[in-house]
Design a protein around this motif. Structure first.
Motif, PDB file in Angstrom:
ATOM      1  N   CYS A  12       1.949   9.816 -10.323  1.00 30.44           N
ATOM      2  CA  CYS A  12       1.238   9.794 -11.612  1.00 30.44           C
ATOM      3  C   CYS A  12       0.280  10.966 -11.780  1.00 30.44           C
ATOM      4  N   VAL A  13      -0.299  11.438 -10.681  1.00 31.58           N
ATOM      5  CA  VAL A  13      -1.260  12.551 -10.799  1.00 31.58           C
ATOM      6  C   VAL A  13      -0.579  13.763 -11.443  1.00 31.58           C
ATOM      7  N   ASP A  14       0.613  14.086 -10.987  1.00 28.79           N
ATOM      8  CA  ASP A  14       1.330  15.234 -11.555  1.00 28.79           C
ATOM      9  C   ASP A  14       1.741  14.968 -13.000  1.00 28.79           C
ATOM     10  N   GLN A  15       2.196  13.748 -13.271  1.00 22.02           N
ATOM     11  CA  GLN A  15       2.632  13.424 -14.636  1.00 22.02           C
ATOM     12  C   GLN A  15       1.441  13.463 -15.607  1.00 22.02           C
ATOM     13  N   ALA A  16       0.265  13.027 -15.135  1.00 28.12           N
ATOM     14  CA  ALA A  16      -0.936  13.046 -15.990  1.00 28.12           C
ATOM     15  C   ALA A  16      -1.301  14.478 -16.367  1.00 28.12           C
ATOM     16  N   LYS A  17      -1.075  15.405 -15.407  1.00 22.58           N
ATOM     17  CA  LYS A  17      -1.367  16.826 -15.697  1.00 22.58           C
ATOM     18  C   LYS A  17      -0.462  17.330 -16.809  1.00 22.58           C
ATOM     19  N   VAL A  18       0.825  16.973 -16.746  1.00 21.53           N
ATOM     20  CA  VAL A  18       1.769  17.406 -17.792  1.00 21.53           C
ATOM     21  C   VAL A  18       1.335  16.847 -19.146  1.00 21.53           C
ATOM     22  N   LEU A  19       0.911  15.589 -19.139  1.00 21.32           N
ATOM     23  CA  LEU A  19       0.483  14.959 -20.395  1.00 21.32           C
ATOM     24  C   LEU A  19      -0.834  15.535 -20.907  1.00 21.32           C
ATOM     25  N   GLN A  38      -1.591  14.363   3.222  1.00 22.20           N
ATOM     26  CA  GLN A  38      -0.556  14.797   2.265  1.00 22.20           C
ATOM     27  C   GLN A  38      -0.340  13.738   1.172  1.00 22.20           C
ATOM     28  N   HIS A  39      -1.445  13.087   0.814  1.00 22.51           N
ATOM     29  CA  HIS A  39      -1.425  12.104  -0.271  1.00 22.51           C
ATOM     30  C   HIS A  39      -2.756  12.194  -1.013  1.00 22.51           C
ATOM     31  N   HIS A  40      -2.823  11.537  -2.179  1.00 21.09           N
ATOM     32  CA  HIS A  40      -4.087  11.481  -2.898  1.00 21.09           C
ATOM     33  C   HIS A  40      -4.922  10.305  -2.395  1.00 21.09           C
ATOM     34  N   ASP A  70       0.823  -1.220   0.000  1.00 21.61           N
ATOM     35  CA  ASP A  70       0.000   0.000   0.000  1.00 21.61           C
ATOM     36  C   ASP A  70       0.857   1.269   0.000  1.00 21.61           C
ATOM     37  N   GLU A  71       1.987   1.218   0.707  1.00 23.55           N
ATOM     38  CA  GLU A  71       2.899   2.390   0.714  1.00 23.55           C
ATOM     39  C   GLU A  71       3.389   2.700  -0.702  1.00 23.55           C
ATOM     40  N   LEU A  72       3.821   1.637  -1.399  1.00 23.73           N
ATOM     41  CA  LEU A  72       4.363   1.830  -2.752  1.00 23.73           C
ATOM     42  C   LEU A  72       3.270   2.262  -3.715  1.00 23.73           C
ATOM     43  N   ARG A  73       2.082   1.687  -3.538  1.00 23.00           N
ATOM     44  CA  ARG A  73       0.954   2.053  -4.408  1.00 23.00           C
ATOM     45  C   ARG A  73       0.639   3.547  -4.258  1.00 23.00           C
ATOM     46  N   GLN A  74       0.644   4.014  -3.003  1.00 28.15           N
ATOM     47  CA  GLN A  74       0.348   5.424  -2.748  1.00 28.15           C
ATOM     48  C   GLN A  74       1.396   6.337  -3.406  1.00 28.15           C
ATOM     49  N   LYS A  75       2.641   5.933  -3.298  1.00 27.96           N
ATOM     50  CA  LYS A  75       3.730   6.707  -3.883  1.00 27.96           C
ATOM     51  C   LYS A  75       3.565   6.813  -5.415  1.00 27.96           C
ATOM     52  N   PHE A  76       3.175   5.687  -6.002  1.00 20.14           N
ATOM     53  CA  PHE A  76       2.966   5.627  -7.458  1.00 20.14           C
ATOM     54  C   PHE A  76       1.812   6.545  -7.864  1.00 20.14           C
ATOM     55  N   ILE A  77       0.708   6.448  -7.156  1.00 20.18           N
ATOM     56  CA  ILE A  77      -0.471   7.258  -7.504  1.00 20.18           C
ATOM     57  C   ILE A  77      -0.134   8.737  -7.373  1.00 20.18           C
ATOM     58  N   ASP A  78       0.534   9.114  -6.291  1.00 18.30           N
ATOM     59  CA  ASP A  78       0.887  10.530  -6.094  1.00 18.30           C
ATOM     60  C   ASP A  78       1.760  11.032  -7.249  1.00 18.30           C
ATOM     61  N   PRO A  97      -8.563   7.628 -14.890  1.00 19.54           N
ATOM     62  CA  PRO A  97      -9.979   7.222 -14.843  1.00 19.54           C
ATOM     63  C   PRO A  97     -10.452   6.847 -13.441  1.00 19.54           C
ATOM     64  N   ASP A  98     -10.373   7.802 -12.521  1.00 21.92           N
ATOM     65  CA  ASP A  98     -10.800   7.542 -11.150  1.00 21.92           C
ATOM     66  C   ASP A  98     -11.458   8.812 -10.608  1.00 21.92           C
ATOM     67  N   PRO A  99     -12.794   8.856 -10.608  1.00 15.12           N
ATOM     68  CA  PRO A  99     -13.484  10.086 -10.167  1.00 15.12           C
ATOM     69  C   PRO A  99     -13.234  10.400  -8.692  1.00 15.12           C
ATOM     70  N   ASP A 100     -12.787   9.431  -7.921  1.00 13.30           N
ATOM     71  CA  ASP A 100     -12.556   9.658  -6.485  1.00 13.30           C
ATOM     72  C   ASP A 100     -11.128  10.086  -6.173  1.00 13.30           C
ATOM     73  N   LEU A 101     -10.336  10.272  -7.207  1.00 14.98           N
ATOM     74  CA  LEU A 101      -8.934  10.643  -6.990  1.00 14.98           C
ATOM     75  C   LEU A 101      -8.866  12.116  -6.585  1.00 14.98           C
ATOM     76  N   LYS A 102      -8.459  12.392  -5.339  1.00 11.91           N
ATOM     77  CA  LYS A 102      -8.322  13.800  -4.926  1.00 11.91           C
ATOM     78  C   LYS A 102      -7.292  13.943  -3.812  1.00 11.91           C
ATOM     79  N   TRP A 103      -6.716  15.140  -3.746  1.00 12.29           N
ATOM     80  CA  TRP A 103      -5.684  15.430  -2.759  1.00 12.29           C
ATOM     81  C   TRP A 103      -6.281  15.470  -1.364  1.00 12.29           C
ATOM     82  N   ASN A 104      -5.620  14.812  -0.433  1.00 10.48           N
ATOM     83  CA  ASN A 104      -6.068  14.819   0.958  1.00 10.48           C
ATOM     84  C   ASN A 104      -5.032  15.614   1.753  1.00 10.48           C
ATOM     85  N   GLU A 105      -5.426  16.824   2.130  1.00  8.88           N
ATOM     86  CA  GLU A 105      -4.502  17.759   2.787  1.00  8.88           C
ATOM     87  C   GLU A 105      -3.959  17.166   4.090  1.00  8.88           C
TER      88      GLU A 105
END
Ligand SMILES: [Fe+2]
Ligand SMILES: [Fe+2]
Length: 335
Positions: free
Chosen positions: A253-260, A276-278, A243-251, A265-273
């Motif tokens: 990818c979110v920034d890289q997806a913005k650049v691209l 400090q993770h998505h 789960d730690e590694l998965r979280q690191k990957f998702i965090d 495809p995950d409507p629940d993907l959002k930053w959790n202040e």
């Protein structure tokens, strides 16, 4: 990494009780060296379960590198330019090399390559489920580089500090090459997104839609359903939880997806202040277990391709053995 399946096979491993005073002393020395962060080498005394765990993990990793060549191999003849074809060929050759380093590392633990390949071909050994998905468009080659090799890097970098020396050293070299794989995939997608047509941009988005969730699943089942993790952590084979590694990957990818400029495809993907993770949506673990169990879109096709390659290569192995025997005979005659 392609080692997700290590947590999905067989019964949870338990550290066996030492049988004699001598073995107890050896076990104690082994534990002290692990605690001190020392590398364990092939000729050192190893607890049986440590050896078995490593053989299983390293051989599954090697099988994944080999099977992983198949989805991308599908696009070599249809790469859009000579440059992309050369890059793709180089990447696929790297994966074959990774398989070879890893089979060699596993052989130092006393299991032969023939035994490992027999386990793969008979369906007893697993490889990463991600390679049981099809590559339907050229964009899939880019997405595999970006997401699949990207997830592999997240998983594999900690393995460079794995307690077993031959595996750790193989991983150092593999990780350098994986980072090229990730960048070439991202670059291929970026070119399509920034310089491509609407149809090409749609092709990239469709590809990301299909590969995102299987990539997230590459880190293996959630920590509370990962029976062998605790022992692997104790032995320094594994350094971070799934789960730690998965979280690191998702965090990442979110920034890289913005650049691209693509949507994950995950409507629940959002930053959790607070964390400090998505946060992310629910992962379909039924799909994961179905594909691990052999019922993914391409399981049968992938295994059949590996078995055919092995059978077709029989004459090469026979010729190499005959040549080696002849050479050995000549050397004996000279001596
Ligand atoms: Fe690789
Ligand atoms: Fe790779």
């Amino acid at each position: 990494m392609y080692t997700q399946a290590m947590d999905t096979m067989g019964k949870p491993l338990q550290a066996a009780a030492p049988a004699s005073a001598q073995e107890e002393a050896l076990q104690q020395r082994f534990d002290t060296r692990i605690d001190a962060g020392e590398f364990i080498e092939a000729k050192d005394w190893l607890p049986d379960h440590y050896r078995k765990t490593l053989v299983r993990q390293i051989s599954q990793h090697a099988h994944s590198e080999y099977v992983g060549m198949l989805p991308e191999g599908n696009w070599v003849t249809r790469a859009p330019t000579l440059k992309r074809k050369a890059i793709l060929l180089a990447k696929i050759q790297d994966e074959a090399g990774h398989g070879l380093y890893l089979y060699s590392a596993a052989e130092t633990l006393g299991t032969s390559r023939d035994q490992m390949l027999d386990a793969l071909h008979s369906g007893r050994a697993k490889y990463s489920s991600i390679f049981n998905y099809p590559t339907l468009s050229w964009a899939d080659v880019g997405t595999i580089g970006w997401l699949v090799d990207g997830a592999a890097i997240m998983n594999q970098v900690p393995l460079c500090r794995c307690s077993y020396g031959p595996y750790a050293r193989a991983m150092v070299r593999i990780c350098r090459e994986e980072s090229f794989h990730q960048r070439q995939g991202f670059d291929a997608l970026l070119v399509m997104m920034q310089q491509g047509t609407d149809a090409q941009r749609a092709m990239v988005q469709d590809s990301v839609n299909r590969w995102w969730w299987p990539s997230v699943m590459m880190f293996g089942p959630p920590d509370d359903q990962s029976p062998n993790s605790a022992l692997s952590m104790r032995w320094g084979i594994k350094r971070n939880s799934n789960d730690e590694l998965r979280q690191k990957f998702i965090d990442a990818c979110v920034d890289q997806a913005k650049v691209l400029g693509v949507q994950l495809p995950d409507p629940d993907l959002k930053w959790n202040e607070e964390r400090q993770h998505h946060d992310h949506g629910v992962i379909d673990w039924d799909e994961f277990w179905r594909v691990v169990g052999g019922d993914g879109p391409c399981n049968r096709e992938r295994l059949a391709a590996r078995v055919k390659a092995w059978d077709d290569g029989a004459w090469v192995r026979e010729a190499a053995l005959a040549h080696a025997a002849k050479e050995a005979g000549r050397e004996r005659a000279v001596a």
